[in-house]
Motif scaffolding. Structure first.
Motif, PDB file in Angstrom:
ATOM      1  N   HIS A 176       4.568  14.661 -24.366  1.00  0.00           N
ATOM      2  CA  HIS A 176       5.498  15.627 -25.470  1.00  0.00           C
ATOM      3  C   HIS A 176       6.950  15.316 -25.314  1.00  0.00           C
ATOM      4  N   ASP A 177       7.201  14.376 -24.424  1.00  0.00           N
ATOM      5  CA  ASP A 177       8.558  14.250 -24.024  1.00  0.00           C
ATOM      6  C   ASP A 177       9.095  12.771 -24.084  1.00  0.00           C
ATOM      7  N   LEU A 178       9.674  12.009 -24.863  1.00  0.00           N
ATOM      8  CA  LEU A 178       9.586  10.603 -24.820  1.00  0.00           C
ATOM      9  C   LEU A 178      10.514  10.007 -23.660  1.00  0.00           C
ATOM     10  N   ASN A 179      11.575  10.895 -23.368  1.00  0.00           N
ATOM     11  CA  ASN A 179      12.320  10.411 -22.040  1.00  0.00           C
ATOM     12  C   ASN A 179      11.457  10.432 -20.668  1.00  0.00           C
ATOM     13  N   LEU A 180      10.484  11.494 -20.607  1.00  0.00           N
ATOM     14  CA  LEU A 180       9.845  11.434 -19.370  1.00  0.00           C
ATOM     15  C   LEU A 180       8.713  10.485 -19.591  1.00  0.00           C
ATOM     16  N   ARG A 181       8.114   9.996 -20.980  1.00  0.00           N
ATOM     17  CA  ARG A 181       7.125   9.297 -21.059  1.00  0.00           C
ATOM     18  C   ARG A 181       7.714   7.919 -20.754  1.00  0.00           C
ATOM     19  N   ALA A 182       8.902   7.524 -20.992  1.00  0.00           N
ATOM     20  CA  ALA A 182       9.345   6.206 -20.595  1.00  0.00           C
ATOM     21  C   ALA A 182       9.448   6.044 -19.340  1.00  0.00           C
ATOM     22  N   ALA A 183       9.813   6.958 -18.451  1.00  0.00           N
ATOM     23  CA  ALA A 183       9.971   7.017 -17.068  1.00  0.00           C
ATOM     24  C   ALA A 183       8.515   6.842 -16.578  1.00  0.00           C
ATOM     25  N   PHE A 184       7.531   7.728 -16.916  1.00  0.00           N
ATOM     26  CA  PHE A 184       6.260   7.393 -16.626  1.00  0.00           C
ATOM     27  C   PHE A 184       5.748   6.129 -16.650  1.00  0.00           C
ATOM     28  N   LEU A 185       5.795   5.627 -17.961  1.00  0.00           N
ATOM     29  CA  LEU A 185       5.373   4.232 -18.205  1.00  0.00           C
ATOM     30  C   LEU A 185       5.936   3.212 -17.303  1.00  0.00           C
ATOM     31  N   HIS A 186       7.308   3.254 -16.789  1.00  0.00           N
ATOM     32  CA  HIS A 186       7.791   2.499 -15.851  1.00  0.00           C
ATOM     33  C   HIS A 186       7.003   2.401 -14.500  1.00  0.00           C
ATOM     34  N   VAL A 187       6.974   3.707 -14.001  1.00  0.00           N
ATOM     35  CA  VAL A 187       6.242   3.839 -12.796  1.00  0.00           C
ATOM     36  C   VAL A 187       4.925   3.360 -12.703  1.00  0.00           C
ATOM     37  N   LEU A 188       4.043   3.722 -13.930  1.00  0.00           N
ATOM     38  CA  LEU A 188       2.676   3.042 -13.998  1.00  0.00           C
ATOM     39  C   LEU A 188       2.576   1.568 -13.849  1.00  0.00           C
ATOM     40  N   ALA A 189       3.709   0.989 -14.645  1.00  0.00           N
ATOM     41  CA  ALA A 189       3.645  -0.614 -14.390  1.00  0.00           C
ATOM     42  C   ALA A 189       3.986  -0.853 -13.036  1.00  0.00           C
ATOM     43  N   ASP A 190       4.786  -0.262 -12.517  1.00  0.00           N
ATOM     44  CA  ASP A 190       5.105  -0.564 -11.106  1.00  0.00           C
ATOM     45  C   ASP A 190       3.782  -0.309 -10.231  1.00  0.00           C
ATOM     46  N   ALA A 191       3.113   0.638 -10.254  1.00  0.00           N
ATOM     47  CA  ALA A 191       2.135   0.839  -9.578  1.00  0.00           C
ATOM     48  C   ALA A 191       0.902  -0.443  -9.851  1.00  0.00           C
ATOM     49  N   ILE A 192       0.870  -0.914 -11.151  1.00  0.00           N
ATOM     50  CA  ILE A 192       0.127  -1.886 -11.342  1.00  0.00           C
ATOM     51  C   ILE A 192       0.435  -3.184 -10.407  1.00  0.00           C
ATOM     52  N   SER A 193       1.749  -3.549 -10.276  1.00  0.00           N
ATOM     53  CA  SER A 193       2.333  -4.506  -9.681  1.00  0.00           C
ATOM     54  C   SER A 193       1.950  -4.580  -8.187  1.00  0.00           C
ATOM     55  N   SER A 211       0.713  -1.217  -0.015  1.00  0.00           N
ATOM     56  CA  SER A 211      -0.062  -0.041   0.078  1.00  0.00           C
ATOM     57  C   SER A 211       0.743   1.311  -0.159  1.00  0.00           C
ATOM     58  N   MET A 212       2.135   1.162   0.921  1.00  0.00           N
ATOM     59  CA  MET A 212       2.889   2.225   0.778  1.00  0.00           C
ATOM     60  C   MET A 212       3.620   2.547  -0.308  1.00  0.00           C
ATOM     61  N   GLY A 213       4.084   1.341  -0.928  1.00  0.00           N
ATOM     62  CA  GLY A 213       4.363   1.364  -2.420  1.00  0.00           C
ATOM     63  C   GLY A 213       3.512   2.014  -3.599  1.00  0.00           C
ATOM     64  N   LEU A 214       2.230   1.745  -3.563  1.00  0.00           N
ATOM     65  CA  LEU A 214       1.251   2.307  -4.354  1.00  0.00           C
ATOM     66  C   LEU A 214       1.099   3.723  -4.316  1.00  0.00           C
ATOM     67  N   LEU A 215       1.316   4.307  -2.979  1.00  0.00           N
ATOM     68  CA  LEU A 215       1.190   5.647  -2.623  1.00  0.00           C
ATOM     69  C   LEU A 215       2.540   6.321  -3.043  1.00  0.00           C
ATOM     70  N   VAL A 216       3.773   5.633  -3.113  1.00  0.00           N
ATOM     71  CA  VAL A 216       4.913   6.070  -3.780  1.00  0.00           C
ATOM     72  C   VAL A 216       4.719   6.277  -5.039  1.00  0.00           C
ATOM     73  N   ASN A 217       4.036   5.303  -5.668  1.00  0.00           N
ATOM     74  CA  ASN A 217       4.187   5.488  -7.275  1.00  0.00           C
ATOM     75  C   ASN A 217       3.207   6.387  -7.772  1.00  0.00           C
ATOM     76  N   GLY A 218       2.104   6.541  -6.866  1.00  0.00           N
ATOM     77  CA  GLY A 218       0.870   7.368  -7.262  1.00  0.00           C
ATOM     78  C   GLY A 218       1.616   8.572  -7.097  1.00  0.00           C
ATOM     79  N   ILE A 219       2.504   9.152  -6.367  1.00  0.00           N
ATOM     80  CA  ILE A 219       3.140  10.500  -6.266  1.00  0.00           C
ATOM     81  C   ILE A 219       3.869  10.633  -7.661  1.00  0.00           C
ATOM     82  N   ASN A 220       4.768   9.465  -7.841  1.00  0.00           N
ATOM     83  CA  ASN A 220       5.445   9.609  -9.068  1.00  0.00           C
ATOM     84  C   ASN A 220       4.903   9.852 -10.507  1.00  0.00           C
ATOM     85  N   ILE A 221       3.543   9.071 -10.436  1.00  0.00           N
ATOM     86  CA  ILE A 221       2.738   9.113 -11.703  1.00  0.00           C
ATOM     87  C   ILE A 221       2.190  10.577 -11.569  1.00  0.00           C
ATOM     88  N   LEU A 222       1.836  11.244 -10.661  1.00  0.00           N
ATOM     89  CA  LEU A 222       1.622  12.887 -10.779  1.00  0.00           C
ATOM     90  C   LEU A 222       2.621  13.475 -10.990  1.00  0.00           C
TER      91      LEU A 222
END
Length: 236
Positions: free
Chosen positions: A166-183, A147-158
């Motif tokens: 419009h930034d591929l570098n940020l988009r790649a990082a965003f998708l990594h964090v989104l997948a982590d939130a799902i797990s 649950s704490m991990g989901l909170l951390v990932n939620g902050i990073n998603i925002l």
């Protein structure tokens, strides 16, 4: 090759990196990297392979964020020096031909291979656990930590969502964090299943799912890195 007058120096190459983006990536890296260590400790103490797998997933996200941060810093470096002719006073800008940053590509390849190794290890352990489930698991530490991990990932998603369209570098990082939130959600569900239904096999099932997520992220990274290194070799 082309020339500019001396009063046109402001048209020279400008850094394309963004200090704001670097701040986003740095905060996300500190949050994820710090929590991955805590999650690994709880996973080992509670006997939850799902938490250990999730810690590995967060570690993979940390590597991805480090690479994204390095790429952002590299984007701020001047690509080529601008030469001045002391006799004519003209500014000569060399042809904009830049070699690929081979060191960064090698880092991405090593990162991807390490992630593949982690994913395969987690997958193997998950299959073993599904065949011989543990008698008991500490589901409450699993639930709290995930649950704490989901909170951390939620902050990073925002944090990383801003500019990721419009930034591929940020988009790649965003998708990594989104997948982590799902797990993280998967680990939460596994903890609830263990606590209420005594489905201790759910820990192994979620671990296998997380292993698949890491594989999906690592395989394209390895493929792209090998392709870029081949391109660099051919160009040289």
């Amino acid at each position: 090759m082309h020339q500019h007058s001396a009063n046109c120096q402001h048209h020279s190459h400008r850094p394309t990196g963004s200090p704001g983006k670097q701040t986003q990536l740095t905060i996300a890296l500190l949050l994820i990297g710090g929590f991955a260590i805590a999650e690994l400790a709880v996973g080992l103490s509670s006997g939850s392979l799902a938490l250990v797998a999730e810690a590995g997933h967060m570690a993979s996200d940390s590597f991805a964020l480090v690479l994204a941060l390095l790429a952002s810093w590299a984007a701020q470096l001047p690509k080529q020096p601008i030469l001045s002719d002391s006799l004519t006073g003209l500014i000569t800008e060399p042809a904009d031909v830049q070699p690929e940053p081979a060191w960064e590509t090698w880092a991405a390849l090593v990162n991807g291979l390490a992630l593949l190794a982690i994913a395969l290890w987690i997958g193997w352990e998950a299959i073993q656990r599904l065949q011989t489930p543990p008698e008991a698991l500490a589901s409450f530490p699993m639930l709290i930590t995930a649950s704490m991990g989901l909170l951390v990932n939620g902050i990073n998603i925002l944090l990383l969502h801003r500019g990721s369209d419009h930034d591929l570098n940020l988009r790649a990082a965003f998708l990594h964090v989104l997948a982590d939130a799902i797990s993280c959600i998967g680990v939460i569900l596994a903890a609830i299943a263990v606590a209420t239904l005594h489905w201790v096999w759910a820990d192994g099932a979620i671990s296998l799912f997380v292993s698949g997520l890491i594989l999906l992220g690592a395989a394209p990274l390895v493929q792209q890195s090998v392709g870029q290194l081949r391109g660099i070799k051919d160009a040289g």
